[in-house]
Design an enzyme around this catalytic site. Structure first.
Site, short mmCIF file in Angstrom:
data_model
loop_
_atom_site.label_atom_id
_atom_site.label_comp_id
_atom_site.label_asym_id
_atom_site.label_seq_id
_atom_site.Cartn_x
_atom_site.Cartn_y
_atom_site.Cartn_z
N ASP A 67 -7.58 -1.68 -0.80
CA ASP A 67 -6.70 -2.68 -0.20
C ASP A 67 -7.52 -3.95 -0.07
O ASP A 67 -8.59 -3.95 0.55
CB ASP A 67 -6.23 -2.18 1.17
N GLU A 73 -1.99 -4.80 -2.22
CA GLU A 73 -1.77 -5.81 -1.19
C GLU A 73 -2.22 -7.22 -1.59
O GLU A 73 -2.50 -8.06 -0.72
CB GLU A 73 -2.42 -5.41 0.14
N ASP A 83 -3.72 3.24 8.07
CA ASP A 83 -2.61 3.74 7.24
C ASP A 83 -2.23 5.16 7.64
O ASP A 83 -1.84 5.98 6.80
CB ASP A 83 -2.96 3.68 5.75
N HIS A 107 0.80 -1.22 0.00
CA HIS A 107 0.00 0.00 0.00
C HIS A 107 0.84 1.27 0.00
O HIS A 107 0.29 2.36 -0.21
CB HIS A 107 -0.97 0.01 1.19
N HIS A 152 -7.21 -1.18 7.74
CA HIS A 152 -6.26 -0.43 8.57
C HIS A 152 -6.36 1.07 8.28
O HIS A 152 -6.84 1.49 7.23
CB HIS A 152 -4.84 -0.91 8.28
N ASP A 193 -10.22 -0.15 3.43
CA ASP A 193 -9.07 -0.77 4.10
C ASP A 193 -9.46 -1.19 5.51
O ASP A 193 -10.24 -0.52 6.18
CB ASP A 193 -7.92 0.26 4.18
N ASP A 220 -7.25 -6.35 1.75
CA ASP A 220 -7.52 -6.82 3.12
C ASP A 220 -8.75 -6.14 3.72
O ASP A 220 -9.13 -6.44 4.85
CB ASP A 220 -6.29 -6.69 4.01
N HIS A 264 3.91 0.68 4.40
CA HIS A 264 2.54 0.40 3.94
C HIS A 264 1.51 0.75 5.01
O HIS A 264 0.31 0.77 4.71
CB HIS A 264 2.39 -1.06 3.47
#
Length: 302
Positions: A229, A274, A130, A104, A128, A126, A231, A143
């Site tokens: 992303d 990712e 980030d 990422h 997360h 995402d 994930d 990332h």
């Protein structure tokens, strides 16, 4: 009509601990990206990959931030600069850039390129935040920093190559949060970024959340960058990612969100990041990435 889509690969794994995500662009292409888009009557031009030397050939500490730690910062800067030029060039040519990561950290190049000559919004799908910086990151993995970087947060303030000139925090929405580092929480809370957790999706439904995120990203802007992303999805749907987190979006929720993007007609640039084929099951995650790209670009059931 969807403009011609220019595909650019960014085969990096500088920002991650696990190797293999640098093969993501190849995996997505192999999964049939071009064919999936062409079946949706989308014209596609593949511009190849930006140059990204193998991590094993480089010193991760060759370039250091002013404080804290950010591994492979030199390499991240070099790739981000090359990628930003490719993205900006596609837009000047009235094409829609589709970036294939890589980890990422490539978003630094995607977003800075997209925001070079326009005021844009961004939606970050995402698990997360980030939102770490070199000073707050527990790992030094970039990332986990790209959104903070493009917004000039903390150590990234006035780092010209990393800051997106035409992007303001009030036009950024993170969708699907469910794993946030303790150091990120106050930084996100203190920012003007809008967040939607997986709990919000559970309570409101993905359609409502996607529409609200689009309202944020389109308010006074000339287009929207979507950073997807893989994930963001539940690991049962997308097993081939480096930092899986249970409880993510379902297959249908992900498509619904991308369809909402397409229906709004605001997409300026898109990235898929990712995808790690080493961790994948029969290239399932890469195949899903191609489908979601097609949905975001306007593929319809009827």
């Amino acid at each position: 009509m969807t403009p011609t889509v220019r595909v650019v690969g960014a085969p990096t794994d500088y920002g991650a601990n696990r190797r293999g995500v640098d093969m993501g662009p190849s995996a997505i292409r192999y999964a049939g990206l071009a064919q999936e888009l062409e079946r949706a009557d989308i014209d596609v031009v593949d511009d190849g990959d930006v140059r990204a030397p193998r991590a094993e050939e480089r010193d991760p500490e060759a370039e250091r931030p002013a404080s804290g730690r950010a591994k492979f910062l030199r390499e991240t800067r070099e790739v981000a600069t090359r990628l930003a030029d490719r993205v900006a060039g596609a837009l000047v040519g009235d094409e829609l850039p589709l970036v294939l990561g890589g980890d990422h950290s490539v978003a630094i190049g995607s977003v800075t390129g997209s925001a070079r000559n326009a005021d844009i919004g961004a939606i970050w799908f995402d698990a997360h935040g980030d939102f770490n910086t070199p000073e707050t990151s527990p790992s030094g993995n970039v990332h986990g920093m790209p959104l903070a970087a493009v917004l000039g947060v903390g150590d990234f303030a006035d780092v010209e190559w990393a800051n997106a000139a035409g992007l303001r925090a009030e036009n950024v929405a993170i969708v699907g949060l469910r794993s946030v580092d303790p150091s990120e929480r106050p930084a996100i809370a203190d920012s003007d970024v809008t967040t939607f957790t997986m709990s919000d999706i559970d309570e409101q439904g993905i359609t409502s959340v996607a529409e609200d995120a689009l309202d944020v990203a389109t308010a006074g802007t000339e287009g929207v960058h979507v950073s997807l992303d893989l994930d963001w999805l539940d690991p049962r749907e997308a097993p081939g990612v480096g930092t899986p987190v249970r409880g993510g979006a379902t297959y249908r929720e992900a498509h619904s969100a991308m369809e909402a993007v397409a229906e709004r007609g605001c997409l300026r640039s898109l990235e898929l990041v990712e995808v790690n084929p080493i961790l994948d099951d029969r290239n399932e995650t890469a195949s899903l990435a191609t489908e979601l790209a097609a949905s975001a670009l306007g593929k319809q059931i009827l």
